[in-house]
Design a protein around this motif. Sequence first.
Motif, PDB file in Angstrom:
ATOM      1  N   GLU A   1       0.812  -1.216   0.000  1.00 51.93           N
ATOM      2  CA  GLU A   1       0.000   0.000   0.000  1.00 51.93           C
ATOM      3  C   GLU A   1       0.847   1.268   0.000  1.00 51.93           C
ATOM      4  N   LEU A   2       2.156   1.128   0.209  1.00 52.91           N
ATOM      5  CA  LEU A   2       3.022   2.290   0.384  1.00 52.91           C
ATOM      6  C   LEU A   2       2.944   3.290  -0.772  1.00 52.91           C
ATOM      7  N   PRO A   3       3.097   2.880  -2.042  1.00 56.02           N
ATOM      8  CA  PRO A   3       3.063   3.874  -3.136  1.00 56.02           C
ATOM      9  C   PRO A   3       1.757   4.653  -3.185  1.00 56.02           C
ATOM     10  N   ASP A   4       0.619   3.946  -3.055  1.00 56.54           N
ATOM     11  CA  ASP A   4      -0.679   4.633  -3.130  1.00 56.54           C
ATOM     12  C   ASP A   4      -0.865   5.595  -1.964  1.00 56.54           C
ATOM     13  N   LEU A   5      -0.446   5.196  -0.771  1.00 53.88           N
ATOM     14  CA  LEU A   5      -0.603   6.064   0.393  1.00 53.88           C
ATOM     15  C   LEU A   5       0.235   7.335   0.248  1.00 53.88           C
ATOM     16  N   VAL A   6       1.445   7.203  -0.294  1.00 52.62           N
ATOM     17  CA  VAL A   6       2.292   8.386  -0.494  1.00 52.62           C
ATOM     18  C   VAL A   6       1.674   9.308  -1.538  1.00 52.62           C
ATOM     19  N   ARG A   7       1.191   8.721  -2.645  1.00 53.80           N
ATOM     20  CA  ARG A   7       0.595   9.559  -3.700  1.00 53.80           C
ATOM     21  C   ARG A   7      -0.674  10.246  -3.222  1.00 53.80           C
ATOM     22  N   ASN A   8      -1.515   9.533  -2.498  1.00 52.14           N
ATOM     23  CA  ASN A   8      -2.823  10.068  -2.132  1.00 52.14           C
ATOM     24  C   ASN A   8      -2.787  11.008  -0.935  1.00 52.14           C
ATOM     25  N   HIS A   9      -1.840  10.785  -0.009  1.00 53.44           N
ATOM     26  CA  HIS A   9      -1.848  11.558   1.230  1.00 53.44           C
ATOM     27  C   HIS A   9      -0.642  12.492   1.383  1.00 53.44           C
ATOM     28  N   GLN A  10       0.383  12.325   0.533  1.00 54.26           N
ATOM     29  CA  GLN A  10       1.544  13.209   0.512  1.00 54.26           C
ATOM     30  C   GLN A  10       2.117  13.465   1.908  1.00 54.26           C
ATOM     31  N   PRO A  11       2.585  12.421   2.579  1.00 52.44           N
ATOM     32  CA  PRO A  11       3.169  12.623   3.910  1.00 52.44           C
ATOM     33  C   PRO A  11       4.465  13.418   3.833  1.00 52.44           C
ATOM     34  N   GLY A  12       4.808  14.047   4.957  1.00 50.62           N
ATOM     35  CA  GLY A  12       6.064  14.787   5.010  1.00 50.62           C
ATOM     36  C   GLY A  12       7.234  13.924   5.395  1.00 50.62           C
ATOM     37  N   LEU A  13       6.956  12.733   5.939  1.00 49.71           N
ATOM     38  CA  LEU A  13       8.013  11.821   6.382  1.00 49.71           C
ATOM     39  C   LEU A  13       7.428  10.421   6.467  1.00 49.71           C
ATOM     40  N   VAL A  14       8.287   9.417   6.269  1.00 46.82           N
ATOM     41  CA  VAL A  14       7.858   8.021   6.340  1.00 46.82           C
ATOM     42  C   VAL A  14       8.709   7.278   7.359  1.00 46.82           C
ATOM     43  N   LEU A  15       8.047   6.568   8.268  1.00 48.95           N
ATOM     44  CA  LEU A  15       8.715   5.648   9.186  1.00 48.95           C
ATOM     45  C   LEU A  15       8.524   4.245   8.644  1.00 48.95           C
ATOM     46  N   LEU A  16       9.621   3.544   8.411  1.00 49.54           N
ATOM     47  CA  LEU A  16       9.571   2.282   7.669  1.00 49.54           C
ATOM     48  C   LEU A  16      10.304   1.191   8.426  1.00 49.54           C
ATOM     49  N   ASP A  17       9.632   0.065   8.628  1.00 46.55           N
ATOM     50  CA  ASP A  17      10.260  -1.074   9.281  1.00 46.55           C
ATOM     51  C   ASP A  17      11.274  -1.705   8.326  1.00 46.55           C
ATOM     52  N   VAL A  18      12.390  -2.176   8.876  1.00 53.42           N
ATOM     53  CA  VAL A  18      13.416  -2.810   8.043  1.00 53.42           C
ATOM     54  C   VAL A  18      12.945  -4.173   7.549  1.00 53.42           C
ATOM     55  N   MET A  19      12.314  -4.954   8.420  1.00 59.21           N
ATOM     56  CA  MET A  19      11.870  -6.290   8.058  1.00 59.21           C
ATOM     57  C   MET A  19      10.358  -6.275   7.873  1.00 59.21           C
ATOM     58  N   LEU A  20       9.922  -6.431   6.623  1.00 57.62           N
ATOM     59  CA  LEU A  20       8.504  -6.425   6.283  1.00 57.62           C
ATOM     60  C   LEU A  20       8.138  -7.720   5.575  1.00 57.62           C
ATOM     61  N   PRO A  21       6.860  -8.104   5.599  1.00 54.23           N
ATOM     62  CA  PRO A  21       6.455  -9.361   4.954  1.00 54.23           C
ATOM     63  C   PRO A  21       6.808  -9.378   3.470  1.00 54.23           C
ATOM     64  N   GLY A  22       7.667 -10.307   3.101  1.00 54.14           N
ATOM     65  CA  GLY A  22       7.987 -10.497   1.687  1.00 54.14           C
ATOM     66  C   GLY A  22       8.928  -9.477   1.090  1.00 54.14           C
ATOM     67  N   THR A  23       9.472  -8.564   1.896  1.00 54.34           N
ATOM     68  CA  THR A  23      10.351  -7.555   1.317  1.00 54.34           C
ATOM     69  C   THR A  23      11.309  -7.030   2.362  1.00 54.34           C
ATOM     70  N   ASP A  24      12.356  -6.379   1.885  1.00 51.38           N
ATOM     71  CA  ASP A  24      13.345  -5.717   2.722  1.00 51.38           C
ATOM     72  C   ASP A  24      13.070  -4.225   2.657  1.00 51.38           C
ATOM     73  N   GLY A  25      12.906  -3.576   3.834  1.00 52.62           N
ATOM     74  CA  GLY A  25      12.547  -2.173   3.860  1.00 52.62           C
ATOM     75  C   GLY A  25      13.536  -1.274   3.138  1.00 52.62           C
ATOM     76  N   ILE A  26      14.827  -1.598   3.229  1.00 48.50           N
ATOM     77  CA  ILE A  26      15.844  -0.771   2.569  1.00 48.50           C
ATOM     78  C   ILE A  26      15.719  -0.894   1.059  1.00 48.50           C
TER      79      ILE A  26
END
Length: 382
Positions: free
Chosen positions: A192-217
């Motif tokens: 959901e990350l790309p859509d949330l950034v496009r739709n809500h335009q946050p000023g900063l993102v806090l991101l977990d390093v270990m996420l389901p099925g992906t590496d946060g970095i």
Amino acid sequence: MSGGGRNALRIDLPENLPRVLVDRERIVQVLNNLLANAARHSSESSPIRIAATHSGVHMAISVSDEGRGVPPDRLPHLFRKHAAGGAGDPGFGGNRLGLVICKGLVEAHGGRIWAESGGLGRGTRFTFTAPVAEEPGRAAATAGPARSRPSPDVRGQTRILVVDDDPQTLRYVRDALTEAGYAVLVTGNPEELPDLVRNHQPGLVLLDVMLPGTDGIELMESVPELAGLPVIFISAYGRDETIVRALDAGAADYLVKPFSPSELTARVRASLRVRAEPEPFLIGELAIDYDGRRVAVAGRPVELTATEYQLLRVLSMNAGRVLTFDSLLRQAWRGRKSAGDPKLVRAVVKRLRRKLGDDAANPAYVRNARGVGYSMPKPDED
């Protein structure tokens, strides 16, 4: 919002319910799924009821029907994607995925969801919780109905997006940042990350390093929507090599769990301040003064068009990272041009290089990433 079918909706909401701190679109999706499930397993003559109650820091919202009901031994399995179902279970069969999605969305907001039924033929009630937007007791002390109070993302509040698959971390971070005056969006689903950034335009993102099925970095490096946004990683892993890797990839900061609310908010303030008041960019003979919107080469002022300056600004603010053509079009043209046209970017880069005295065959400032986009070296890069 539509529940499907032609069932009458009966809504029972107390007058002074507080607002909830949620992503509106996602909670509407939860309600739609529950209403569709209720309508699918009820006769058209029977009503569907929506109710809500406020208890402490949570709101409980329920959707009840008078339909086929669920045997007691099936209730624990309703939200499991691959469990075997029975003919009398409203959560089994065609709508199982809808209930699984509901569970994921509710838990991403720090809530929980469950089902109750008296058995076959006695209807079903689905209830989920969502966090309230204010401290306990505030709703009772506030005059006027809840709808008169501002929403969590009122004008003037900086939006922070938190991406973490741990509901406890989402609640902890959300509560700390909300208390500090930020408008907080949370999700446990990295897709959901790309859509949330496009739709809500946050000023900063806090991101977990270990996420389901992906590496946060890797996610930060591969999602164009994150280009130009400060990203703070939060992780239980404090190994030096992981922290260095994250910072080298362009992260604004790295927080190791456990951390206090005061440390979290201080790191967020610092990263936002750096973004709002960036230091002048100096590399070789090129100098960019962001505050004064001035560009100079070897002390000589360089006159740039608005688009040329914005393109240079985006590249320099992301020095060390390759920005794709699509990402540059979104950021430098601010939506005025459609994505997917690299010729437009190449034409502006050509003019920009000429004004900066940059050799296209051996560029010192704007480098090619063939077939992908462009990048600028970091100031400390040889």
